[in-house]
Design a protein around this motif. Structure first.
Motif, PDB file in Angstrom:
ATOM      1  N   LEU A 111     159.666  40.890 111.423  1.00 48.03           N
ATOM      2  CA  LEU A 111     158.597  41.861 111.627  1.00 48.03           C
ATOM      3  C   LEU A 111     158.308  42.056 113.115  1.00 48.03           C
ATOM      4  CD1 LEU A 111     156.120  40.915 108.750  1.00 48.03           C
ATOM      5  CD2 LEU A 111     157.812  42.756 108.809  1.00 48.03           C
ATOM      6  N   ALA A 112     158.391  40.970 113.887  1.00 50.54           N
ATOM      7  CA  ALA A 112     158.205  41.097 115.335  1.00 50.54           C
ATOM      8  C   ALA A 112     159.297  41.972 115.942  1.00 50.54           C
ATOM      9  CB  ALA A 112     158.194  39.718 115.978  1.00 50.54           C
ATOM     10  N   ALA A 113     160.535  41.789 115.469  1.00 46.30           N
ATOM     11  CA  ALA A 113     161.647  42.606 115.977  1.00 46.30           C
ATOM     12  C   ALA A 113     161.483  44.068 115.575  1.00 46.30           C
ATOM     13  CB  ALA A 113     162.974  42.058 115.447  1.00 46.30           C
ATOM     14  N   PHE A 114     160.966  44.308 114.364  1.00 48.80           N
ATOM     15  CA  PHE A 114     160.716  45.685 113.919  1.00 48.80           C
ATOM     16  C   PHE A 114     159.641  46.337 114.790  1.00 48.80           C
ATOM     17  CE2 PHE A 114     158.582  48.764 111.046  1.00 48.80           C
ATOM     18  CZ  PHE A 114     159.673  49.559 110.740  1.00 48.80           C
ATOM     19  N   PHE A 115     158.595  45.573 115.097  1.00 48.61           N
ATOM     20  CA  PHE A 115     157.539  46.091 115.966  1.00 48.61           C
ATOM     21  C   PHE A 115     158.071  46.392 117.365  1.00 48.61           C
ATOM     22  CE2 PHE A 115     154.415  45.047 119.281  1.00 48.61           C
ATOM     23  CZ  PHE A 115     153.527  46.073 119.084  1.00 48.61           C
ATOM     24  N   ALA A 116     158.957  45.529 117.862  1.00 52.17           N
ATOM     25  CA  ALA A 116     159.537  45.768 119.184  1.00 52.17           C
ATOM     26  C   ALA A 116     160.315  47.081 119.211  1.00 52.17           C
ATOM     27  CB  ALA A 116     160.439  44.600 119.577  1.00 52.17           C
ATOM     28  N   GLN A 117     160.934  47.427 118.088  1.00 51.23           N
ATOM     29  CA  GLN A 117     161.710  48.669 118.004  1.00 51.23           C
ATOM     30  C   GLN A 117     160.812  49.877 117.738  1.00 51.23           C
ATOM     31  OE1 GLN A 117     165.243  48.289 115.637  1.00 51.23           O
ATOM     32  NE2 GLN A 117     165.472  50.477 115.332  1.00 51.23           N
ATOM     33  N   TYR A 118     159.716  49.647 116.993  1.00 53.53           N
ATOM     34  CA  TYR A 118     158.810  50.743 116.647  1.00 53.53           C
ATOM     35  C   TYR A 118     157.374  50.324 117.009  1.00 53.53           C
ATOM     36  CZ  TYR A 118     162.857  52.231 113.921  1.00 53.53           C
ATOM     37  OH  TYR A 118     164.123  52.602 113.519  1.00 53.53           O
ATOM     38  N   PRO A 119     157.007  50.417 118.268  1.00 52.93           N
ATOM     39  CA  PRO A 119     155.708  49.893 118.722  1.00 52.93           C
ATOM     40  C   PRO A 119     154.493  50.658 118.210  1.00 52.93           C
ATOM     41  CG  PRO A 119     156.856  51.031 120.507  1.00 52.93           C
ATOM     42  CD  PRO A 119     157.827  50.917 119.376  1.00 52.93           C
ATOM     43  N   GLU A 120     154.695  51.758 117.479  1.00 50.97           N
ATOM     44  CA  GLU A 120     153.565  52.494 116.926  1.00 50.97           C
ATOM     45  C   GLU A 120     153.145  51.973 115.552  1.00 50.97           C
ATOM     46  OE1 GLU A 120     153.217  56.850 117.694  1.00 50.97           O
ATOM     47  OE2 GLU A 120     155.325  56.659 118.264  1.00 50.97           O
ATOM     48  N   VAL A 121     153.860  50.980 115.024  1.00 48.71           N
ATOM     49  CA  VAL A 121     153.445  50.393 113.749  1.00 48.71           C
ATOM     50  C   VAL A 121     152.442  49.277 114.009  1.00 48.71           C
ATOM     51  CG1 VAL A 121     155.615  50.939 112.575  1.00 48.71           C
ATOM     52  CG2 VAL A 121     155.317  48.693 113.652  1.00 48.71           C
ATOM     53  N   GLU A 122     151.647  48.991 113.003  1.00 46.10           N
ATOM     54  CA  GLU A 122     150.742  47.844 113.004  1.00 46.10           C
ATOM     55  C   GLU A 122     151.101  47.007 111.788  1.00 46.10           C
ATOM     56  OE1 GLU A 122     145.978  46.821 112.423  1.00 46.10           O
ATOM     57  OE2 GLU A 122     146.635  48.889 112.774  1.00 46.10           O
ATOM     58  N   ILE A 123     151.346  45.729 111.994  1.00 46.19           N
ATOM     59  CA  ILE A 123     151.857  44.879 110.915  1.00 46.19           C
ATOM     60  C   ILE A 123     150.894  43.738 110.636  1.00 46.19           C
ATOM     61  CG2 ILE A 123     153.708  43.320 110.212  1.00 46.19           C
ATOM     62  CD1 ILE A 123     155.611  45.029 111.902  1.00 46.19           C
ATOM     63  N   GLN A 124     150.594  43.536 109.371  1.00 49.45           N
ATOM     64  CA  GLN A 124     149.804  42.393 108.921  1.00 49.45           C
ATOM     65  C   GLN A 124     150.645  41.621 107.909  1.00 49.45           C
ATOM     66  OE1 GLN A 124     146.057  43.801 107.395  1.00 49.45           O
ATOM     67  NE2 GLN A 124     145.404  44.650 109.361  1.00 49.45           N
ATOM     68  N   LEU A 125     150.986  40.388 108.239  1.00 47.93           N
ATOM     69  CA  LEU A 125     151.778  39.520 107.366  1.00 47.93           C
ATOM     70  C   LEU A 125     150.877  38.442 106.793  1.00 47.93           C
ATOM     71  CD1 LEU A 125     154.413  38.315 106.177  1.00 47.93           C
ATOM     72  CD2 LEU A 125     154.711  37.116 108.362  1.00 47.93           C
ATOM     73  N   GLU A 126     150.878  38.312 105.471  1.00 48.22           N
ATOM     74  CA  GLU A 126     150.154  37.224 104.826  1.00 48.22           C
ATOM     75  C   GLU A 126     151.161  36.332 104.123  1.00 48.22           C
ATOM     76  OE1 GLU A 126     146.356  36.337 101.894  1.00 48.22           O
ATOM     77  OE2 GLU A 126     146.535  38.217 103.017  1.00 48.22           O
TER      78      GLU A 126
END
Length: 304
Positions: A111-126
């Protein structure tokens, strides 16, 4: 002022945490932000923010308004993405549920790598020790293992994953190596209780048929890392996913046993509720996970 603009304004204010920071973001003065907030509170008839000259905090009503604002704004963004999904850059909130071990080792970094590629996403992992209901808890995506009988969910396989029997050389030297499935009840087997799987029953497949073997053992746990450590320390035979034990098998700290037998698989799936249209950002994340996990840790890889 429209309700949507009010939602956007309050969402920004709550994220920034101060009137001054919000004013800088909007290019206005702090008194203008304070006036706008007061107008919103007057319209709703409740206080949303406790504020002093030095700090601000959300009231209970403010927390509720903020949580719903985040979800509503994400849904609005999702509609806009759907209109031009083929060219949309993933953005907006994605909430993901994953299991403890796999979530920590694989999903978190992915998920961190996905965010690095698409910085406009906001991710919440539970991360949880058992799968959470996606609909009830408002998750967009869940990471699950094995068979998925629930027709209320769509699923896409993101990684192949075998279950394997293993034990430490210390245990095998002391207690012998099982030669057939019927030998397992004479060994100390380490139980890993996850989801609703029957306790003390290991399943194997042979030509499309399933054979259940009742095993015994003094140690059982619902945490995979604890069970794995017990196996490494020589306390028994463990049935565990390949991704979790491959590095120890390669290093010699664990040895495979009964390699000619085939435990039921634990392939990894991304699942999402049927009633939700798969948004562009979630579809992009699933595609990303499929590509990333093409080479998930297994015994055919050279190792770490």
């Amino acid at each position: 002022m429209s309700q949507t603009l009010d939602l956007s304004f309050f969402h920004l204010l709550a994220n920034k945490g101060s009137l001054a920071a919000t004013a800088r973001e909007l290019g206005v003065t702090p008194p203008a932000v304070s006036k706008r907030l007061s107008a919103l509170e007057a319209r709703l008839g409740v206080r949303l923010v406790n504020r002093t000259t030095r700090s601000m905090s959300l009231t209970a009503e403010g927390e509720l308004y903020f949580s719903h604002a985040a979800r509503i704004l994400t849904q609005i963004d999702e509609v806009e993405q759907l209109i031009g999904a083929s060219r949309a850059t993933p953005k907006g909130l994605i909430r993901v549920n994953a299991s403890l071990g796999f979530g920590r080792r694989y999903i978190g970094p992915a998920l961190a790598a996905f965010f690095a590629q698409y910085p406009e996403v906001e991710i919440q992992l539970e991360i949880s020790d058992h799968p959470l209901d996606l609909t009830t808890h408002g998750f967009d995506l869940g990471i699950r293992f094995g068979t998925l009988p629930d027709a209320a969910f769509h699923a896409r396989k993101i990684a192949s994953n075998r279950r394997l029997l293993c034990a430490s050389p210390l245990y095998l030297e002391k207690h012998g190596v099982p030669q057939k499935l019927s030998d397992l009840p004479q060994h100390n087997c380490i139980f890993l209780r996850q989801n609703e799987t029957p306790y003390g029953v290991w399943s194997f497949t042979d030509g499309g048929r399933t054979q259940n073997v009742k095993v015994r053992g003094a140690l059982g746990c619902n945490d995979g890392e604890v069970a794995l450590n017990w196996a490494l320390e020589g306390y028994g035979i463990l049935l565990r996913a390949e991704w979790d034990i491959a590095r120890y098998v390669r290093s010699g700290r664990l040895r495979l046993v009964l390699e000619d037998q085939t435990p039921t698989r634990a392939d990894v799936y991304a699942v999402y509720p049927q009633q939700l249209h798969l948004s562009a950002r979630v579809r992009s994340l699933i595609d990303f996970l499929v590509d990333r996990f093409r080479h998930i840790d297994n015994l055919d890889d050279p190792g770490d």
